[in-house]
Motif scaffolding. Structure first.
Motif, short mmCIF file in Angstrom:
data_model
loop_
_atom_site.label_atom_id
_atom_site.label_comp_id
_atom_site.label_asym_id
_atom_site.label_seq_id
_atom_site.Cartn_x
_atom_site.Cartn_y
_atom_site.Cartn_z
N GLU A 110 -0.70 141.56 50.90
CA GLU A 110 0.26 140.57 51.40
C GLU A 110 -0.19 139.13 51.13
O GLU A 110 0.63 138.25 50.89
CB GLU A 110 0.45 140.75 52.91
CG GLU A 110 1.17 142.03 53.31
CD GLU A 110 1.07 142.30 54.81
OE1 GLU A 110 0.40 141.50 55.52
OE2 GLU A 110 1.63 143.31 55.27
N LEU A 111 -1.50 138.90 51.13
CA LEU A 111 -2.02 137.54 51.10
C LEU A 111 -2.40 137.04 49.71
O LEU A 111 -2.29 135.84 49.43
CB LEU A 111 -3.27 137.43 52.00
CG LEU A 111 -3.03 137.56 53.50
CD1 LEU A 111 -4.37 137.67 54.23
CD2 LEU A 111 -2.24 136.37 54.01
N ILE A 112 -2.85 137.92 48.83
CA ILE A 112 -3.45 137.50 47.57
C ILE A 112 -2.45 137.68 46.44
O ILE A 112 -1.97 138.81 46.20
CB ILE A 112 -4.74 138.31 47.29
CG1 ILE A 112 -5.74 138.12 48.44
CG2 ILE A 112 -5.36 137.86 45.97
CD1 ILE A 112 -6.92 139.06 48.38
N PRO A 113 -2.10 136.62 45.72
CA PRO A 113 -1.07 136.72 44.67
C PRO A 113 -1.32 137.80 43.63
O PRO A 113 -0.38 138.46 43.18
CB PRO A 113 -1.09 135.32 44.04
CG PRO A 113 -1.53 134.42 45.14
CD PRO A 113 -2.53 135.22 45.92
N GLY A 239 -12.25 132.61 48.06
CA GLY A 239 -11.30 133.42 48.82
C GLY A 239 -11.44 133.22 50.32
O GLY A 239 -12.54 133.16 50.84
N GLY A 245 -5.16 133.11 50.22
CA GLY A 245 -5.03 133.86 48.98
C GLY A 245 -5.94 133.35 47.88
O GLY A 245 -5.77 133.71 46.71
N GLU A 249 -4.00 131.00 44.81
CA GLU A 249 -2.86 130.56 45.61
C GLU A 249 -2.75 129.03 45.60
O GLU A 249 -1.67 128.47 45.37
CB GLU A 249 -2.98 131.05 47.05
CG GLU A 249 -1.87 130.55 47.96
CD GLU A 249 -2.12 130.85 49.43
OE1 GLU A 249 -1.52 130.16 50.27
OE2 GLU A 249 -2.91 131.78 49.73
N THR A 254 -2.25 132.95 38.50
CA THR A 254 -2.54 134.31 38.94
C THR A 254 -3.31 135.08 37.88
O THR A 254 -2.81 135.25 36.76
CB THR A 254 -1.24 135.06 39.28
OG1 THR A 254 -0.52 134.32 40.26
CG2 THR A 254 -1.53 136.45 39.82
#
Length: 417
Positions: A110-113, A239, A245, A249, A254
């Motif tokens: 959910e958090l990391i692209p 991180g 993210g 982020e 990415t």
């Protein structure tokens, strides 16, 4: 301004003498005394609280090294302690995995692209090793192009003793911020490069910490695509500190794979390799990854609670805001001192470098760090620092004053001629 009195480090030194008989060098790598100022820094710590550590001789320091990065909140966090104890009561080391593994991996996705799948491991070196093995398995190529510190394994270690030359030849280093140099390396190794691995915020040893120049990370992304290499962001330091993210982020680029650790669990030993599902899936049958302790769940409970707190308290916004003030104030203090040095980094990760304007820069560096540690500010000559959530405004003000006084002594002892 006079030099501060030397600290009482008697117990530290006694334990160090004993440790050298028990283990090579007494302790491993970056924690050995010669990486600090020998005879001036503590060697054994008894406890930490908030943004402070206390050594075996009772000296209490404002700690801006933060365990080399894992302490994002502060030492001895009650909520994390309770979460770990609760998990401990159900058990944490089994022959099979526990449901909390799924819960944490969902959180990372959910958090990391870049995260479509995740593998949980223990250390930063574990995570970068996993990423490189997956990249090699996916591309069926061998060469790795690297920029930054990525751990102690054979493919990336910076001290080559004990590493076969044939292994060393499979990794090539390129300088941060220079797209031309990276392209030349890719061209030189055309058709052989499995992965480009880079720390997205540059932090060369004992050199200024660099935020990515405009367009640089996107340029690296484009070159990886052009030459068919897997792009890995080593976000072990960035991180959950630069953004939840990571740097990807914050800076909007990415990668294919990423490694996260350190601040993920506020000191508990856990890290992760995450990335695109197509690439990660080679770890199901083609690439082997396993460890007795990778599924242990205490660290997962700590990570879940740490992320809860980071989100709830908007921790990173606070660290960036106060870190920016700290960096700006430090830059002014250095400029006013006239000591030839550079203040660098980004607000969560500041660093000071002594400029090579003459033959005395090493003496200035040693004098400065001698004076800061004597004033009980714990920073390190060769590694950037960190600001954690529990550093109070008073802690940071004290640190700035210690920096000012240390520079005054340094300027007096080692003037520029």
């Amino acid at each position: 301004m006079d030099s501060a009195p030397k600290l009482n480090l008697q117990k530290s030194m006694e334990l160090y003498t004993e440790a050298q008989k028990l283990s090579p060098g007494g302790m491993m790598g970056i924690r050995r005394p010669y990486n600090f100022v020998p005879g001036e820094y503590p060697i054994f710590i008894t406890k930490g609280y908030g943004g402070h550590i206390v050594d075996v001789d009772g000296n209490d320091y404002i700690d801006m090294l933060c365990g080399y990065g894992p302490i994002i909140l502060g030492y001895n966090e009650p909520e994390i302690n309770r979460a770990v104890i609760e998990q401990m009561e159900s058990g944490f080391c089994f022959s099979l995995v526990q449901p909390i593994q799924n819960q944490l991996e969902k959180r990372l996705l959910e958090l990391i692209p870049s995260a479509e799948m995740a593998i949980l491991v223990k250390t930063g070196s574990d995570a970068t090793g996993v990423a490189v093995r997956i990249a090699r398995g996916y591309t069926e190529k061998d060469k790795i192009l690297r920029c930054g510190y990525h751990g102690w394994h054979d493919w990336c270690v910076e001290v080559h003793g004990g590493v076969p030359e044939a292994v060393q030849e499979l990794t090539e280093e390129f300088p941060y911020g220079d797209l031309d140099a990276l392209e030349q390396s890719l061209e030189r190794n055309k058709g052989q490069v499995a992965a480009i691995i880079i720390t997205p915020v540059g932090h060369p040893l004992a050199q200024p910490v660099m935020a990515p120049p405009p367009g640089y990370l996107q340029g690296v992304r484009n070159l990886a695509d052009t030459y068919g290499a897997v792009l890995i962001f080593d976000e072990i330091r960035t991180g959950f500190r630069v953004a939840l993210g990571g740097a990807q982020e914050r800076y909007g680029v990415t990668p294919d794979l990423s490694t996260f650790g350190k601040a993920m669990a506020n000191g508990y030993a856990i890290s992760a390799c995450v990335g695109k599902a197509e690439i990660m899936q080679v770890a199901e049958k083609k690439v082997f990854i396993s460890s007795t302790f990778f599924p242990n769940s205490l660290e997962m409970a700590a990570a879940m609670k740490c992320i809860d707190i980071l989100e709830r308290e908007r921790v990173l916004e606070d660290i960036w805001q106060r870190g920016e003030i700290f960096l700006n104030r430090a830059e002014q203090i250095f400029a006013d001192s006239g000591v030839p040095a550079t203040v660098s980094g980004i607000p969560p990760m500041p660093f000071f470098t002594f400029d090579k304007v003459d033959d005395l820069y090493k003496e200035r560096r040693q004098c400065f760090y001698t004076e800061t540690i004597r004033r009980k500010l714990f920073i390190q000559p060769y590694h950037h620092y960190y600001i954690c959530y529990r550093h109070t405004d008073e802690d940071l003000e004290y640190a700035l004053n210690a920096i000012y006084e240390a520079l005054e002594v340094t300027k007096k002892k080692y003037p520029v001629k």
